[in-house]
Motif scaffolding. Structure first.
Motif, PDB file in Angstrom:
ATOM      1  N   ALA A 122       0.696  -1.245   0.131  1.00  0.00           N
ATOM      2  CA  ALA A 122       0.190   0.067   0.235  1.00  0.00           C
ATOM      3  C   ALA A 122       0.742   1.272   0.074  1.00  0.00           C
ATOM      4  CB  ALA A 122      -0.918  -0.085   1.359  1.00  0.00           C
ATOM      5  N   LEU A 123       2.000   1.059   0.415  1.00  0.00           N
ATOM      6  CA  LEU A 123       2.997   2.383   0.531  1.00  0.00           C
ATOM      7  C   LEU A 123       2.994   3.186  -0.792  1.00  0.00           C
ATOM      8  CD1 LEU A 123       4.859   4.200   2.105  1.00  0.00           C
ATOM      9  CD2 LEU A 123       6.726   2.795   1.131  1.00  0.00           C
ATOM     10  N   ALA A 124       2.852   2.498  -2.119  1.00  0.00           N
ATOM     11  CA  ALA A 124       3.022   3.303  -3.152  1.00  0.00           C
ATOM     12  C   ALA A 124       1.768   3.873  -3.536  1.00  0.00           C
ATOM     13  CB  ALA A 124       3.458   2.205  -4.291  1.00  0.00           C
ATOM     14  N   SER A 125       0.370   3.536  -3.265  1.00  0.00           N
ATOM     15  CA  SER A 125      -0.838   3.970  -3.500  1.00  0.00           C
ATOM     16  C   SER A 125      -0.655   5.480  -2.524  1.00  0.00           C
ATOM     17  CB  SER A 125      -1.625   3.243  -3.097  1.00  0.00           C
ATOM     18  OG  SER A 125      -1.719   2.278  -4.014  1.00  0.00           O
ATOM     19  N   VAL A 126      -0.270   5.158  -1.396  1.00  0.00           N
ATOM     20  CA  VAL A 126      -0.427   6.552  -0.335  1.00  0.00           C
ATOM     21  C   VAL A 126       0.656   7.484  -0.770  1.00  0.00           C
ATOM     22  CG1 VAL A 126      -0.225   7.124   2.183  1.00  0.00           C
ATOM     23  CG2 VAL A 126      -1.417   4.936   1.599  1.00  0.00           C
ATOM     24  N   ILE A 127       1.635   7.092  -0.984  1.00  0.00           N
ATOM     25  CA  ILE A 127       2.828   8.280  -1.297  1.00  0.00           C
ATOM     26  C   ILE A 127       2.140   8.999  -2.850  1.00  0.00           C
ATOM     27  CG2 ILE A 127       4.968   8.653  -2.342  1.00  0.00           C
ATOM     28  CD1 ILE A 127       6.038   6.770  -0.360  1.00  0.00           C
ATOM     29  N   SER A 128       1.537   8.063  -3.739  1.00  0.00           N
ATOM     30  CA  SER A 128       1.048   8.956  -4.914  1.00  0.00           C
ATOM     31  C   SER A 128      -0.018   9.780  -4.719  1.00  0.00           C
ATOM     32  CB  SER A 128       0.626   7.814  -6.091  1.00  0.00           C
ATOM     33  OG  SER A 128       0.186   8.067  -7.136  1.00  0.00           O
ATOM     34  N   GLY A 129      -0.932   9.507  -3.500  1.00  0.00           N
ATOM     35  CA  GLY A 129      -1.891  10.405  -3.380  1.00  0.00           C
ATOM     36  C   GLY A 129      -1.457  11.654  -2.629  1.00  0.00           C
ATOM     37  N   LEU A 130      -0.304  11.359  -1.931  1.00  0.00           N
ATOM     38  CA  LEU A 130       0.114  12.691  -1.193  1.00  0.00           C
ATOM     39  C   LEU A 130       1.351  13.504  -1.836  1.00  0.00           C
ATOM     40  CD1 LEU A 130       0.866  10.831   2.261  1.00  0.00           C
ATOM     41  CD2 LEU A 130      -1.088  12.368   1.496  1.00  0.00           C
ATOM     42  N   THR A 131       1.742  13.056  -3.215  1.00  0.00           N
ATOM     43  CA  THR A 131       2.641  13.959  -3.776  1.00  0.00           C
ATOM     44  C   THR A 131       2.217  14.181  -5.301  1.00  0.00           C
ATOM     45  OG1 THR A 131       3.829  12.166  -4.874  1.00  0.00           O
ATOM     46  CG2 THR A 131       4.701  12.866  -2.489  1.00  0.00           C
ATOM     47  N   ASP A 132       2.821  15.110  -5.895  1.00  0.00           N
ATOM     48  CA  ASP A 132       2.511  15.167  -7.132  1.00  0.00           C
ATOM     49  C   ASP A 132       3.824  14.564  -8.259  1.00  0.00           C
ATOM     50  OD1 ASP A 132       4.516  16.984  -7.029  1.00  0.00           O
ATOM     51  OD2 ASP A 132       3.317  18.860  -7.535  1.00  0.00           O
ATOM     52  N   VAL A 144       5.462   8.146  -9.310  1.00  0.00           N
ATOM     53  CA  VAL A 144       5.668   7.236  -8.390  1.00  0.00           C
ATOM     54  C   VAL A 144       5.948   5.731  -9.068  1.00  0.00           C
ATOM     55  CG1 VAL A 144       5.068   5.931  -6.376  1.00  0.00           C
ATOM     56  CG2 VAL A 144       4.465   8.157  -6.441  1.00  0.00           C
ATOM     57  N   ILE A 145       7.148   5.338  -8.875  1.00  0.00           N
ATOM     58  CA  ILE A 145       7.536   4.010  -9.489  1.00  0.00           C
ATOM     59  C   ILE A 145       7.263   3.075  -8.314  1.00  0.00           C
ATOM     60  CG2 ILE A 145       9.150   2.564 -10.517  1.00  0.00           C
ATOM     61  CD1 ILE A 145      10.147   5.099 -11.804  1.00  0.00           C
ATOM     62  N   ALA A 146       6.445   1.874  -8.263  1.00  0.00           N
ATOM     63  CA  ALA A 146       6.204   1.039  -7.271  1.00  0.00           C
ATOM     64  C   ALA A 146       6.869  -0.284  -7.598  1.00  0.00           C
ATOM     65  CB  ALA A 146       4.660   0.801  -7.185  1.00  0.00           C
ATOM     66  N   VAL A 147       7.666  -0.629  -6.468  1.00  0.00           N
ATOM     67  CA  VAL A 147       8.347  -1.572  -6.668  1.00  0.00           C
ATOM     68  C   VAL A 147       7.882  -2.872  -5.410  1.00  0.00           C
ATOM     69  CG1 VAL A 147      10.724  -3.070  -6.472  1.00  0.00           C
ATOM     70  CG2 VAL A 147      10.383  -0.578  -7.052  1.00  0.00           C
ATOM     71  N   CYS A 167      -5.747   2.322  -7.688  1.00  0.00           N
ATOM     72  CA  CYS A 167      -6.386   3.634  -8.364  1.00  0.00           C
ATOM     73  C   CYS A 167      -5.637   5.046  -8.279  1.00  0.00           C
ATOM     74  CB  CYS A 167      -7.748   3.764  -8.136  1.00  0.00           C
ATOM     75  SG  CYS A 167      -8.115   4.202  -6.274  1.00  0.00           S
ATOM     76  N   ALA A 168      -4.410   4.875  -7.742  1.00  0.00           N
ATOM     77  CA  ALA A 168      -3.714   5.944  -7.539  1.00  0.00           C
ATOM     78  C   ALA A 168      -3.180   6.632  -8.869  1.00  0.00           C
ATOM     79  CB  ALA A 168      -2.597   5.864  -6.342  1.00  0.00           C
ATOM     80  N   GLU A 169      -3.351   7.848  -8.928  1.00  0.00           N
ATOM     81  CA  GLU A 169      -2.835   8.514 -10.173  1.00  0.00           C
ATOM     82  C   GLU A 169      -1.273   8.519 -10.218  1.00  0.00           C
ATOM     83  OE1 GLU A 169      -5.216  11.983 -10.180  1.00  0.00           O
ATOM     84  OE2 GLU A 169      -7.039  10.785 -10.673  1.00  0.00           O
ATOM     85  N   GLY A 170      -0.693   8.452 -11.315  1.00  0.00           N
ATOM     86  CA  GLY A 170       0.832   8.741 -11.680  1.00  0.00           C
ATOM     87  C   GLY A 170       1.732   7.892 -11.083  1.00  0.00           C
ATOM     88  N   MET A 171       1.247   6.558 -10.840  1.00  0.00           N
ATOM     89  CA  MET A 171       1.979   5.358 -10.472  1.00  0.00           C
ATOM     90  C   MET A 171       2.183   4.476 -11.364  1.00  0.00           C
ATOM     91  SD  MET A 171       1.401   3.318  -6.830  1.00  0.00           S
ATOM     92  CE  MET A 171       0.420   1.954  -7.438  1.00  0.00           C
ATOM     93  N   SER A 172       3.413   3.986 -11.646  1.00  0.00           N
ATOM     94  CA  SER A 172       3.876   2.759 -12.499  1.00  0.00           C
ATOM     95  C   SER A 172       4.393   1.908 -11.480  1.00  0.00           C
ATOM     96  CB  SER A 172       4.576   3.174 -13.673  1.00  0.00           C
ATOM     97  OG  SER A 172       5.792   3.740 -13.101  1.00  0.00           O
ATOM     98  N   VAL A 173       4.179   0.586 -12.216  1.00  0.00           N
ATOM     99  CA  VAL A 173       4.716  -0.476 -11.523  1.00  0.00           C
ATOM    100  C   VAL A 173       5.801  -1.370 -12.165  1.00  0.00           C
ATOM    101  CG1 VAL A 173       4.077  -2.437 -10.040  1.00  0.00           C
ATOM    102  CG2 VAL A 173       2.400  -0.629 -10.509  1.00  0.00           C
ATOM    103  N   VAL A 174       6.954  -1.681 -11.416  1.00  0.00           N
ATOM    104  CA  VAL A 174       8.143  -2.856 -11.911  1.00  0.00           C
ATOM    105  C   VAL A 174       7.862  -4.067 -11.474  1.00  0.00           C
ATOM    106  CG1 VAL A 174       9.506  -0.785 -12.564  1.00  0.00           C
ATOM    107  CG2 VAL A 174       9.684  -2.094 -10.502  1.00  0.00           C
ATOM    108  N   ASN A 175       8.578  -4.902 -12.003  1.00  0.00           N
ATOM    109  CA  ASN A 175       8.348  -6.320 -11.432  1.00  0.00           C
ATOM    110  C   ASN A 175       8.869  -6.488  -9.932  1.00  0.00           C
ATOM    111  OD1 ASN A 175      10.861  -6.082 -12.901  1.00  0.00           O
ATOM    112  ND2 ASN A 175      11.076  -8.357 -12.775  1.00  0.00           N
ATOM    113  N   GLY A 196      15.669  -1.940 -12.115  1.00  0.00           N
ATOM    114  CA  GLY A 196      14.745  -1.304 -12.890  1.00  0.00           C
ATOM    115  C   GLY A 196      14.091   0.140 -12.671  1.00  0.00           C
ATOM    116  N   ALA A 197      13.648   0.104 -11.468  1.00  0.00           N
ATOM    117  CA  ALA A 197      12.848   1.287 -10.945  1.00  0.00           C
ATOM    118  C   ALA A 197      13.898   2.485 -11.003  1.00  0.00           C
ATOM    119  CB  ALA A 197      12.406   1.047  -9.589  1.00  0.00           C
ATOM    120  N   ALA A 198      15.152   2.218 -10.767  1.00  0.00           N
ATOM    121  CA  ALA A 198      16.105   3.461 -10.356  1.00  0.00           C
ATOM    122  C   ALA A 198      16.406   3.851 -12.144  1.00  0.00           C
ATOM    123  CB  ALA A 198      17.279   3.105  -9.873  1.00  0.00           C
TER     124      ALA A 198
END
Length: 181
Positions: free
Chosen positions: A109-119, A122-125, A148-156, A162-164
């Motif tokens: 859940a960390l990535a979704s929360v950060i994506s909601g709190l920043t502009d 966000v690259i989620a790992v 459903c967080a906006e501006g977030m992508s996910v790597v494997n 890969g995220a870096a």
């Protein structure tokens, strides 16, 4: 040269061949620069955030990879949302980043929360650590993909490297846009 997921034995093999390489046991990265020059400095900053201490190897892999390729990195470790106050105490500094890498196992859940709190993008790992029914990273991967967080992508799973690289490319592209103006 940068090598990921390396063992101490592999590092010793490289050293025995006379290469003045560096090894980090946490990230398991071997790095070496033949010309001893530092990487070109990228504009902007990447925030690397991880939920818990079990995520540190992947977080350090991401941070050290980004630094190897010239990015300025701020580290925010153990900011998982199970103790939301930990994340909120760092959020203003995280918001200064141009790209955020959010690393988490368990339910991810960390990535979704950060994506909601920043502009920032966000690259989620997702990581393969955690107890309960994390299914070696499948549970956080699915949570991140279904967010459903906006501006977030996910790597494997466990792909700090890969995220870096993606984060560094975002910084390079943003710099190109600024230079074109």
């Amino acid at each position: 040269m940068i090598g990921t997921r390396c063992s101490k034995e592999q590092f010793e093999f490289v050293q025995e061949r006379g290469m003045a390489a560096h090894y980090n046991e946490t990230s398991r990265i071997i790095s070496y620069r033949a010309d001893l020059r530092k990487a070109p400095t990228l504009p902007g900053k990447i925030a690397v955030c991880c939920a818990g201490t079990a995520d540190l190897p992947i977080a350090e892999e991401a941070a050290q990879t980004a630094e190897f390729f010239g990015a300025s990195v701020s580290r925010h470790f153990d900011v998982g949302i199970a103790g939301l106050h930990r994340l909120l105490s760092k959020i203003e500094e995280i918001r200064t980043a141009n790209v955020v890498i959010a690393i988490a196992g368990m339910e991810g859940a960390l990535a979704s929360v950060i994506s909601g709190l920043t502009d920032a993008p966000v690259i989620a790992v997702p990581t393969s650590v955690g107890y309960g029914a994390s299914f070696n990273g499948i549970a956080p991967l699915l949570s991140m993909l279904n967010s459903c967080a906006e501006g977030m992508s996910v790597v494997n799973i466990d792909n700090g490297f890969g995220a870096a690289l993606s984060a560094c490319r975002i910084l390079r592209c943003a710099n190109k846009l600024v230079q074109q103006k």
